[in-house]
Motif scaffolding. Structure first.
Motif, PDB file in Angstrom:
ATOM      1  N   LEU B  18      35.662  36.417  36.874  1.00 42.92           N
ATOM      2  CA  LEU B  18      35.758  37.693  37.609  1.00 42.92           C
ATOM      3  C   LEU B  18      37.145  38.316  37.409  1.00 42.92           C
ATOM      4  O   LEU B  18      37.277  39.520  37.174  1.00 42.92           O
ATOM      5  CB  LEU B  18      35.503  37.469  39.099  1.00 42.92           C
ATOM      6  CG  LEU B  18      34.052  37.281  39.528  1.00 42.92           C
ATOM      7  CD1 LEU B  18      33.979  36.853  40.982  1.00 42.92           C
ATOM      8  CD2 LEU B  18      33.280  38.582  39.336  1.00 42.92           C
ATOM      9  N   ILE B  19      38.188  37.476  37.498  1.00 44.81           N
ATOM     10  CA  ILE B  19      39.569  37.971  37.337  1.00 44.81           C
ATOM     11  C   ILE B  19      39.764  38.575  35.956  1.00 44.81           C
ATOM     12  O   ILE B  19      40.295  39.679  35.812  1.00 44.81           O
ATOM     13  CB  ILE B  19      40.586  36.818  37.566  1.00 44.81           C
ATOM     14  CG1 ILE B  19      40.588  36.394  39.029  1.00 44.81           C
ATOM     15  CG2 ILE B  19      41.993  37.235  37.144  1.00 44.81           C
ATOM     16  CD1 ILE B  19      41.249  35.057  39.288  1.00 44.81           C
ATOM     17  N   VAL B  22      37.850  41.937  35.681  1.00 46.71           N
ATOM     18  CA  VAL B  22      38.485  43.027  36.431  1.00 46.71           C
ATOM     19  C   VAL B  22      39.868  43.357  35.853  1.00 46.71           C
ATOM     20  O   VAL B  22      40.242  44.527  35.728  1.00 46.71           O
ATOM     21  CB  VAL B  22      38.605  42.662  37.938  1.00 46.71           C
ATOM     22  CG1 VAL B  22      39.375  43.713  38.700  1.00 46.71           C
ATOM     23  CG2 VAL B  22      37.231  42.497  38.548  1.00 46.71           C
ATOM     24  N   GLY B  23      40.589  42.310  35.462  1.00 44.32           N
ATOM     25  CA  GLY B  23      41.966  42.521  35.006  1.00 44.32           C
ATOM     26  C   GLY B  23      42.092  43.049  33.594  1.00 44.32           C
ATOM     27  O   GLY B  23      43.039  43.771  33.290  1.00 44.32           O
ATOM     28  N   LEU B  24      41.142  42.704  32.742  1.00 42.59           N
ATOM     29  CA  LEU B  24      41.321  43.061  31.335  1.00 42.59           C
ATOM     30  C   LEU B  24      40.360  44.135  30.811  1.00 42.59           C
ATOM     31  O   LEU B  24      40.587  44.680  29.741  1.00 42.59           O
ATOM     32  CB  LEU B  24      41.216  41.807  30.454  1.00 42.59           C
ATOM     33  CG  LEU B  24      42.238  40.699  30.761  1.00 42.59           C
ATOM     34  CD1 LEU B  24      42.027  39.523  29.845  1.00 42.59           C
ATOM     35  CD2 LEU B  24      43.667  41.198  30.641  1.00 42.59           C
ATOM     36  N   ARG B  29      37.470  47.457  35.956  1.00 41.48           N
ATOM     37  CA  ARG B  29      38.524  47.580  36.971  1.00 41.48           C
ATOM     38  C   ARG B  29      38.388  48.898  37.738  1.00 41.48           C
ATOM     39  O   ARG B  29      38.451  48.933  38.957  1.00 41.48           O
ATOM     40  CB  ARG B  29      39.901  47.477  36.330  1.00 41.48           C
ATOM     41  CG  ARG B  29      41.032  47.536  37.360  1.00 41.48           C
ATOM     42  CD  ARG B  29      42.371  47.162  36.797  1.00 41.48           C
ATOM     43  NE  ARG B  29      42.756  48.027  35.701  1.00 41.48           N
ATOM     44  CZ  ARG B  29      43.191  47.596  34.531  1.00 41.48           C
ATOM     45  NH1 ARG B  29      43.265  46.306  34.295  1.00 41.48           N
ATOM     46  NH2 ARG B  29      43.530  48.427  33.588  1.00 41.48           N
ATOM     47  N   THR B  32      35.286  48.745  39.952  1.00 39.67           N
ATOM     48  CA  THR B  32      35.481  47.826  41.077  1.00 39.67           C
ATOM     49  C   THR B  32      36.411  48.450  42.109  1.00 39.67           C
ATOM     50  O   THR B  32      36.130  48.410  43.309  1.00 39.67           O
ATOM     51  CB  THR B  32      36.096  46.482  40.590  1.00 39.67           C
ATOM     52  OG1 THR B  32      35.420  46.083  39.429  1.00 39.67           O
ATOM     53  CG2 THR B  32      35.990  45.410  41.643  1.00 39.67           C
ATOM     54  N   ARG B  33      37.520  49.046  41.635  1.00 38.67           N
ATOM     55  CA  ARG B  33      38.475  49.686  42.567  1.00 38.67           C
ATOM     56  C   ARG B  33      37.786  50.792  43.340  1.00 38.67           C
ATOM     57  O   ARG B  33      37.925  50.893  44.555  1.00 38.67           O
ATOM     58  CB  ARG B  33      39.665  50.251  41.799  1.00 38.67           C
ATOM     59  CG  ARG B  33      40.699  49.211  41.493  1.00 38.67           C
ATOM     60  CD  ARG B  33      41.894  49.815  40.810  1.00 38.67           C
ATOM     61  NE  ARG B  33      42.884  48.779  40.528  1.00 38.67           N
ATOM     62  CZ  ARG B  33      43.944  48.962  39.775  1.00 38.67           C
ATOM     63  NH1 ARG B  33      44.165  50.125  39.225  1.00 38.67           N
ATOM     64  NH2 ARG B  33      44.803  47.992  39.558  1.00 38.67           N
ATOM     65  N   ILE B  36      35.453  49.218  45.901  1.00 33.84           N
ATOM     66  CA  ILE B  36      36.183  48.562  46.996  1.00 33.84           C
ATOM     67  C   ILE B  36      36.869  49.613  47.885  1.00 33.84           C
ATOM     68  O   ILE B  36      36.826  49.518  49.110  1.00 33.84           O
ATOM     69  CB  ILE B  36      37.229  47.562  46.441  1.00 33.84           C
ATOM     70  CG1 ILE B  36      36.550  46.429  45.681  1.00 33.84           C
ATOM     71  CG2 ILE B  36      38.150  47.044  47.520  1.00 33.84           C
ATOM     72  CD1 ILE B  36      36.149  45.213  46.452  1.00 33.84           C
ATOM     73  N   TYR B  37      37.485  50.643  47.281  1.00 39.14           N
ATOM     74  CA  TYR B  37      38.148  51.680  48.084  1.00 39.14           C
ATOM     75  C   TYR B  37      37.129  52.396  48.965  1.00 39.14           C
ATOM     76  O   TYR B  37      37.400  52.699  50.115  1.00 39.14           O
ATOM     77  CB  TYR B  37      38.866  52.690  47.188  1.00 39.14           C
ATOM     78  CG  TYR B  37      40.127  52.172  46.547  1.00 39.14           C
ATOM     79  CD1 TYR B  37      40.964  51.304  47.235  1.00 39.14           C
ATOM     80  CD2 TYR B  37      40.488  52.540  45.254  1.00 39.14           C
ATOM     81  CE1 TYR B  37      42.119  50.813  46.645  1.00 39.14           C
ATOM     82  CE2 TYR B  37      41.648  52.053  44.668  1.00 39.14           C
ATOM     83  CZ  TYR B  37      42.455  51.190  45.373  1.00 39.14           C
ATOM     84  OH  TYR B  37      43.599  50.697  44.793  1.00 39.14           O
ATOM     85  N   THR B  40      36.268  49.962  51.865  1.00 39.99           N
ATOM     86  CA  THR B  40      37.308  49.419  52.755  1.00 39.99           C
ATOM     87  C   THR B  40      38.223  50.513  53.317  1.00 39.99           C
ATOM     88  O   THR B  40      39.130  50.205  54.070  1.00 39.99           O
ATOM     89  CB  THR B  40      38.199  48.381  52.021  1.00 39.99           C
ATOM     90  OG1 THR B  40      38.787  49.013  50.881  1.00 39.99           O
ATOM     91  CG2 THR B  40      37.418  47.159  51.586  1.00 39.99           C
ATOM     92  N   GLN B 120      46.176  52.891  51.935  1.00 42.25           N
ATOM     93  CA  GLN B 120      46.780  51.635  51.472  1.00 42.25           C
ATOM     94  C   GLN B 120      48.095  51.913  50.764  1.00 42.25           C
ATOM     95  O   GLN B 120      48.274  52.990  50.207  1.00 42.25           O
ATOM     96  CB  GLN B 120      45.856  50.923  50.479  1.00 42.25           C
ATOM     97  CG  GLN B 120      44.696  50.224  51.133  1.00 42.25           C
ATOM     98  CD  GLN B 120      43.689  49.715  50.123  1.00 42.25           C
ATOM     99  OE1 GLN B 120      43.953  49.652  48.935  1.00 42.25           O
ATOM    100  NE2 GLN B 120      42.516  49.366  50.619  1.00 42.25           N
ATOM    101  N   LYS B 165      45.167  57.186  43.644  1.00 44.97           N
ATOM    102  CA  LYS B 165      46.450  56.491  43.747  1.00 44.97           C
ATOM    103  C   LYS B 165      47.572  57.499  43.484  1.00 44.97           C
ATOM    104  O   LYS B 165      47.495  58.269  42.528  1.00 44.97           O
ATOM    105  CB  LYS B 165      46.507  55.343  42.742  1.00 44.97           C
ATOM    106  CG  LYS B 165      47.633  54.382  43.005  1.00 44.97           C
ATOM    107  CD  LYS B 165      47.505  53.128  42.183  1.00 44.97           C
ATOM    108  CE  LYS B 165      46.923  51.988  42.988  1.00 44.97           C
ATOM    109  NZ  LYS B 165      46.919  50.713  42.307  1.00 44.97           N
TER     110      LYS B 165
END
Lengths: 164, 263
Positions: B18-19, B22-24, B29, B32-33, B36-37, B40, B120, B165
């Motif tokens: 999963l990391i 999402v990370g690469l 990513r 997912t962001r 999640i945003y 949350t 956030q 962001k």
């Protein structure tokens, strides 16, 4: 470690990361913020002999990859290499962790954490070093509090006792 | 014991996969962001509001001794602003009259401002960015200016469906084309832990202490004339061709709760 504990660790990781990015990040003290998830991770790493803390560490890496703009390699160093190193030192040199020795781990852990960030962001300035010192003091205090709470909880409550 | 280790390894492998995804993989990513945003943002907004109110209460006790002097200083400042405001009104009227005489079109100066709540912030404070609860659905795009009380706070750096962001001007990653309001000397505004600096100002450009620093509009990413801060002091003359001036921000960027996006 049962499945319930593993899921609990992932949920706790999500909640602590959310607290870090939305609650503690609003309370800045001289440029330094409390990173609760780091304090909890260090507490687990210096008192866990079964390596269950790795579940929490991996979950933190996953959630910080989502919520933070830091690159994956920096997050992995901070939340995997650092606790794994402390866990190794604890197992190898301190057979039984004591509350007296715990502050040394937190001071070293938070110092390493912030130093990596300063190097990454090329902020090795006077202000950067000032922030570093505040960060180490604040987060070491939070870490020791976490350690004391954990010791108290461990004596009265065991998560393995919960069966679903 | 072996069974336990095997189970732990399986969990760690799943998390590692999963990391890595999402990370690469940027697309994963981003999605997912965004997801999640979306899910949350309410909780984060409540946490953030709670944190800010605690901070306000704590800082009130720290400031209590300075309140009298601060009050007197603000009263003087208010008088000064009233005088300035009256002068500006006069100048505006004169400007309108002159434009009418010359046959210029009266452009609508009222820019569309989108209010947004900060939900956030970066856990590591000096990375200086925050997430707001408005995104693509509200018409936001990358590089839009984010202001508070008419002062530039930052620039949108990433946009999701219902979140975005913002890179704050004090961030080391922030670069804003700016200039001194009176001398019109242009430079580049950069942030960092040491403060805010206007760099690459030609060495023969004169500046007054307290002179306004505004956006220059170069590059077309941001409109010209948004107030950023005040010129503080000369930091260095560098190679002799350019000089650097330290800039004092006009808003406390750590206390922000609501910001406006200039569309």
């Amino acid at each position: 470690m049962n499945t319930f504990k593993k899921i609990m660790l992932i949920v706790v990781a999500l909640v602590t990361v959310l607290l870090d990015v939305s609650f503690f990040s609003s309370i800045e003290i001289y440029g330094a913020t409390i990173i609760l998830s780091l304090s909890i991770l260090l507490t687990m790493a210096i008192s866990d002999r079964s390596r269950d803390y790795l579940i929490y560490a991996f979950s933190l890496i996953l959630f910080f990859t989502i919520f933070s703009s830091l690159p994956l390699i920096v997050i992995a160093i901070e939340f995997l290499l650092l606790p794994a190193g402390l866990n190794y030192v604890m197992i190898k040199y301190f057979p039984k962790p004591r509350p007296v020795t715990s502050p040394i781990y937190y001071i070293f852990g938070t110092l390493f954490f912030e130093l990596v960030l300063l190097v990454y962001s090329k902020e090795f300035t006077e202000s950067g070093l000032l922030t570093l010192s505040y960060f180490v003091v604040i987060n070491s205090i939070v870490g020791v509090i976490c350690y004391i709470i954990q010791e108290k909880v461990k004596n009265d409550f065991k998560i393995e006792d919960i069966r679903i | 014991m072996k069974k336990h280790t095997n189970k732990l390894t399986i969990y760690l492998v799943i998390l590692a996969l999963l990391i890595v995804s999402v990370g690469l993989v940027p697309k994963i990513r981003l999605n997912t962001r965004s997801y999640i945003y979306d899910h949350t943002s309410n909780m984060s907004a409540s946490f953030s509001h709670f944190g800010t109110s605690i901070r306000e209460k704590l800082s009130f006790f720290a400031r209590i001794g300075r309140l009298k002097t601060e009050n007197e200083r603000l009263a003087d400042l208010l008088n000064q602003f009233q005088v300035d405001s009256s002068r500006i009104s006069e100048l505006e009227n004169e400007n309108t009259l002159l434009k009418q005489e010359l046959g210029f079109f009266q452009q609508d100066q009222q820019e569309a401002l989108v209010p947004a709540k900060i939900i956030q912030r970066e856990a590591v404070s000096f990375l200086d960015n925050f997430v707001i609860d408005k995104g693509l659905a509200d018409g936001l795009v990358i590089n839009m200016a984010v202001v508070s009380h008419g002062v530039l706070v930052g620039q949108i750096s990433e946009v999701y469906e219902h979140a975005a962001k913002v890179t704050i001007v004090t961030s080391k990653d922030s670069i804003v084309q700016a200039m001194l309001q009176d001398s019109r000397a242009k430079g580049i505004l950069k942030g960092g832990l040491s403060g805010l600096f206007l760099e690459n100002i030609v060495s023969d450009a004169e500046f007054k202490d307290g002179e306004n620093i505004i956006t220059s509009g170069l590059g077309g990413e941001m409109k010209q004339g948004i107030l950023i801060g005040k010129a503080n002091k000369l930091k260095s003359s560098g190679t002799g061709i350019f000089k650097t001036i330290s800039v004092e921000p006009l808003v406390d960027l750590t206390k922000l709760e609501i910001v406006f996006i200039e569309k």
